[in-house]
Design an enzyme around this catalytic site. Structure first.
Site, PDB file in Angstrom:
ATOM      1  N   ASP A  58       0.874  -1.178   0.000  1.00 30.82           N
ATOM      2  CA  ASP A  58       0.000   0.000   0.000  1.00 30.82           C
ATOM      3  C   ASP A  58       0.907   1.222   0.000  1.00 30.82           C
ATOM      4  OD1 ASP A  58      -2.797  -0.854   0.113  1.00 30.82           O
ATOM      5  OD2 ASP A  58      -2.273  -1.765   2.023  1.00 30.82           O
ATOM      6  N   ARG A  66       4.432   3.259   2.769  1.00 36.71           N
ATOM      7  CA  ARG A  66       5.171   2.342   3.648  1.00 36.71           C
ATOM      8  C   ARG A  66       6.671   2.608   3.669  1.00 36.71           C
ATOM      9  NH1 ARG A  66       0.669   1.523   6.145  1.00 36.71           N
ATOM     10  NH2 ARG A  66      -0.763   0.056   5.139  1.00 36.71           N
ATOM     11  N   ARG A 132      -6.978  10.736   1.568  1.00 38.58           N
ATOM     12  CA  ARG A 132      -6.564   9.736   0.584  1.00 38.58           C
ATOM     13  C   ARG A 132      -7.371   9.871  -0.717  1.00 38.58           C
ATOM     14  NH1 ARG A 132      -7.308   4.162   3.578  1.00 38.58           N
ATOM     15  NH2 ARG A 132      -6.265   3.326   1.717  1.00 38.58           N
ATOM     16  N   LYS A 162      -9.396   1.060  -5.927  1.00 36.67           N
ATOM     17  CA  LYS A 162     -10.091   0.680  -4.693  1.00 36.67           C
ATOM     18  C   LYS A 162     -10.883   1.885  -4.160  1.00 36.67           C
ATOM     19  CE  LYS A 162      -6.010   1.618  -1.812  1.00 36.67           C
ATOM     20  NZ  LYS A 162      -4.916   1.020  -1.020  1.00 36.67           N
ATOM     21  N   HIS A 163     -11.936   1.670  -3.347  1.00 36.53           N
ATOM     22  CA  HIS A 163     -12.447   0.419  -2.819  1.00 36.53           C
ATOM     23  C   HIS A 163     -13.816   0.189  -3.451  1.00 36.53           C
ATOM     24  CE1 HIS A 163      -9.780   2.223   0.206  1.00 36.53           C
ATOM     25  NE2 HIS A 163      -9.423   0.984   0.502  1.00 36.53           N
ATOM     26  N   HIS A 175     -11.848  -1.339   9.062  1.00 39.06           N
ATOM     27  CA  HIS A 175     -10.835  -2.033   9.865  1.00 39.06           C
ATOM     28  C   HIS A 175     -11.396  -2.413  11.232  1.00 39.06           C
ATOM     29  CE1 HIS A 175      -8.281   0.128   6.938  1.00 39.06           C
ATOM     30  NE2 HIS A 175      -7.489  -0.918   7.073  1.00 39.06           N
ATOM     31  N   ASP A 246      -9.866  -7.153   0.060  1.00 41.38           N
ATOM     32  CA  ASP A 246      -9.184  -6.383   1.092  1.00 41.38           C
ATOM     33  C   ASP A 246      -8.805  -7.362   2.200  1.00 41.38           C
ATOM     34  OD1 ASP A 246      -8.111  -4.232   2.447  1.00 41.38           O
ATOM     35  OD2 ASP A 246      -9.872  -2.965   2.230  1.00 41.38           O
TER      36      ASP A 246
END
Length: 348
Positions: A58, A66, A132, A162-163, A175, A246
Site C-alpha cells: 500500500d 510504507r 486519501r 479501490k475500494h 478495519h 481487502d
C-alpha cells in the site's frame, strides 16, 4: 497474499511462502529499513518460486506510504484534487508524472504492485479515507485516477482501483466495524461507480472491493458478494482483470466466520486473491484447512500483474533527471510530517 514479520525472510516464513495456495506477499513499514534491505528482501522472495510470487504494498502517498527513507515522499490524493480545482491540466499532468515515479521506484526495488489509486469519492463522510481521496466529483476522480494509472503503466506497473464500488459514503472504518451504505444501486451507479467504470474502460488491471455492506443491493460486504463481483463488476461493467480482496483480518470480514471460511467466501464470491495481514497464525490455519484447487483463470489474470523491469538500478534512478524533477514539482503539495501514519494495520 501473506505478510512478513520484519526486514528479513525467516525460515518458517519461507516454508509458508512455498505453500501452493500462496501467490503473493504484501509488505508494510515494518519490512522496510532502506532501499538496499528492501531489494535484498524482494530478491529472496522472488527467488523462491517460478513463476515468482507477486510482491505488493500500500504505497499511495500521504498517510499511506510504507517506504520513506530513500523513496520520494508522495503527497496524498487530496492534494491533486485541490490542484485540479485550480488548474485541471497541471493536476492531470502532475499526477501522471507521480504515477510514473511511484511505480518506477517500487519496481526498481523489486515490488510488483502498489494498491492504488483510491477511487472513492471525497464526500466528507468517511474518517477512514480522509485526504486519501482525490475529489468529490466523480468526473474529477476518474480523470485523476486514469492519469495516475497511465503514469504507472508507462513505468511498467499495473494499477489497482479501490475500494469498489465506493467507500466514501459511510462513516465507519471497515478495519474496526462493518459499515453499511443504505443508498440504492441507482445512486451508487450515478456517483461512486463512475470512476471505476471509466478506468475499467481504459484498461484497469485490478480492483479491490470494500468491506462495506450496500444493504439495498446485497446483504454481504462487496468483497464477499456474488452480486457485486460477478453480476455487476464482471457482468455489467465487463471487468476482465484481477479482484484482490481487502484484508480478511479486518473487522469488516468477521461476519464470514473463521479465516478459512472468510477466504472461501471471498474466493467463491469472485475474488482471485485473498489478503491475510498481521496474523500469521491465522494465515497458517487458512493454508492448513482451506481445501481448494487454484483456479486457472485466476492464475492467468494474476500472471499479468507482475511488474516490468524498469531498466535501471535504484541508485541510477535516484540520480536520474526525471526523478529529481518530479520530486521537486510535487514537494510543494506534500502533507505536514505530523500527519504521517505508518500504521501496519492499514491494508487496502
Amino acid at each position: 497474499m501473506l505478510d512478513l514479520r520484519g526486514v528479513e525472510l525467516q525460515a518458517d516464513e519461507r516454508e509458508m511462502l512455498l505453500h501452493p495456495l500462496v501467490g503473493g506477499v504484501i509488505l508494510f513499514a515494518r519490512n522496510y529499513r532502506d532501499p538496499e534491505t528492501l531489494i535484498s528482501l524482494t530478491s529472496r522472495i522472488h527467488e523462491l518460486r517460478s513463476p515468482p510470487l507477486l510482491i505488493a504494498v500500500d504505497h499511495e502517498g500521504g498517510r499511506v506510504q510504507r517506504f520513506h527513507q530513500g523513496f520520494t515522499r508522495l503527497p496524498p490524493g487530496r492534494c491533486f484534487g485541490d490542484l485540479y480545482a485550480q488548474d485541471a491540466g497541471r493536476a492531470l499532468a502532475l499526477v501522471e508524472e507521480t504515477g510514473w515515479l511511484l511505480a518506477v521506484e517500487l519496481l526498481a526495488a523489486g515490488v510488483d504492485i502498489s494498491f492504488t489509486p483510491v477511487l472513492d469519492l471525497d464526500t466528507g463522510v468517511s474518517s477512514f479515507l480522509g485526504d486519501r481521496t482525490y475529489h468529490h466529483s466523480p468526473d474529477a476522480v476518474a480523470r485523476l485516477g486514469q492519469h495516475l494509472m497511465k503514469g504507472m503503466r508507462s513505468a511498467g506497473m499495473t494499477a489497482v482501483g479501490k475500494h469498489f464500488p465506493g467507500h466514501g459514503n459511510v462513516k465507519g472504518d471497515s478495519h474496526h466495524e462493518i459499515p453499511v451504505d443504505e443508498r440504492d444501486y441507482g445512486a451508487i451507479l450515478m456517483a461512486d461507480l463512475v470512476p471505476f467504470e471509466r478506468l475499467i474502460d481504459a484498461g484497469l488491471a485490478a480492483v479491490m472491493p470494500a468491506h462495506v455492506i450496500y444493504s439495498r443491493v446485497d446483504d454481504k460486504p462487496a468483497g464477499f458478494s456474488r452480486v457485486w463481483l460477478r453480476q455487476i463488476l464482471r457482468g455489467r461493467l465487463n471487468f476482465q482483470g484481477v479482484i484482490f480482496s481487502d484484508d480478511i483480518s479486518m473487522a469488516g470480514a468477521e461476519f464470514a466466520g473463521s479465516y478459512p471460511e472468510r477466504a472461501y467466501s471471498a474466493l467463491e464470491a469472485g475474488c482471485d486473491m485473498v489478503l491475510v495481514c498481521n496474523n500469521q497464525a491465522a494465515a497458517r490455519e487458512l493454508l492448513d484447512e482451506l481445501k481448494i484447487s487454484p483456479d486457472p483463470a485466476s492464475q492467468l489474470r494474476l500472471m499479468r500483474m507482475h511488474g516490468a523491469d524498469p531498466g535501471l538500478s535504484f541508485t541510477d534512478l535516484c540520480n536520474s533527471e526525471r526523478r529529481l524533477r518530479i520530486a521537486g514539482e510535487i514537494s510543494g503539495l506534500d502533507v505536514a510530517p505530523e500527519l504521517e501514519l505508518d500504521d501496519d494495520g492499514i491494508a487496502g
